[in-house]
Design a protein around this motif. Structure first.
Motif: not given
Length: 266
Positions: A31-37, A82-85, A62-68, A70-78
């Motif tokens: 479990m990972v929080d604040d993935i945007q970091f 795709s894994r997050l989506s 795998v559980v991932v949390a973010a403040d927005r 996946p598609q709104a995470l600017d600069g994330v590796d494509q």
């Protein structure tokens, strides 16, 4: 996510990369929080991607949390995007009233030596609605103050000691808004809120509106009375106590009040 990045970088500097990888990939659940970091930090993103792939290939979770989303995470590796989506993407809303109430009761159940009445729990759950940290922090502050001073935990004490939190959380609901909502719910003419009619079909909704005015606004009993056709404060006190009693005895009344509270809070 910050801890993931720090431990990964530290492991690389100590040449313990394999140990770091193994410690995560043996987990049954990550479990990972604040993935945007870690967005934009290429080496950390790359390692996180490989970790996710390894766990998924083993049938792990795998559980991932973010403040927005996946598609709104600017600069994330494509590839990581795709894994997050690919999994279930859920929008987590603010905790509702029932959940806030349950959290307070669960917290108090771990402290049997502390007595907090249902009235105070209900008041805190309804009023501190912005986030759960604020809710638990308010409860902790109230408990600590009562323990230090020996004062009984009451609604008056809560209003006194948590005034800063409460004022920030309260949505400014007016008595006019309450009267309008109650009249629509019971299909009454708005003028009945100020009329002298005592027929139960009119008096009971009026008493409910007085109760809601006391629960949901900072207005005093005399101020509320003036908004209901210049009634005496004792009439308002009677109405509040009556509705409180009826809520415990009459499920239909309790349901009506709950429905009205939800409408007004929304």
């Amino acid at each position: 996510a910050e801890r993931f990045m720090i431990e990964f970088v530290s492991a690389m500097r100590r040449n313990e990369g394999m140990e770091f990888k193994a410690s995560l990939r043996e987990a049954d659940l990550l479990m990972v929080d604040d993935i945007q970091f870690i967005v934009g930090k290429n080496s950390t993103q790359e390692e996180f991607l490989h970790t996710v792939d390894s766990l998924i290939s083993q049938g792990k979770r795998v559980v991932v949390a973010a403040d927005r989303p996946p598609q709104a995470l600017d600069g994330v590796d494509q590839r990581l995007l795709s894994r997050l989506s690919m999994g279930l993407v859920a929008d987590i809303q603010s905790a509702g009233l029932e959940l806030r109430r349950d959290i307070l009761k669960h917290r108090l159940a771990t402290m049997p030596h502390q007595h907090v009445s249902e009235e105070v729990v209900e008041f805190l759950a309804r009023t501190i609605s912005r986030n759960l940290r604020e809710l638990e922090g308010g409860l902790n502050k109230l408990l600590a103050y009562a323990q230090l001073t020996g004062r009984e935990i009451s609604r008056e004490l809560a209003e006194e000691q948590l005034s800063d939190i409460l004022s920030a959380c309260r949505r400014r609901i007016t008595i006019d808004e309450i009267q309008r909502t109650v009249c629509e719910y019971y299909r009454l003419d708005r003028n009945e809120m100020s009329s002298k009619r005592r027929a139960r079909a009119v008096a009971r909704p009026r008493q409910v509106a007085m109760y809601l005015a006391k629960v949901m606004t900072p207005r005093s009993y005399p101020e509320i009375g003036r908004k209901f056709g210049g009634r005496d404060h004792s009439t308002v006190i009677h109405a509040v106590k009556l509705v409180e009693h009826l809520r415990g005895e009459d499920s239909e009344m309790d349901n009506d009040v709950r429905m009205l509270l939800r409408q007004l809070e929304s």
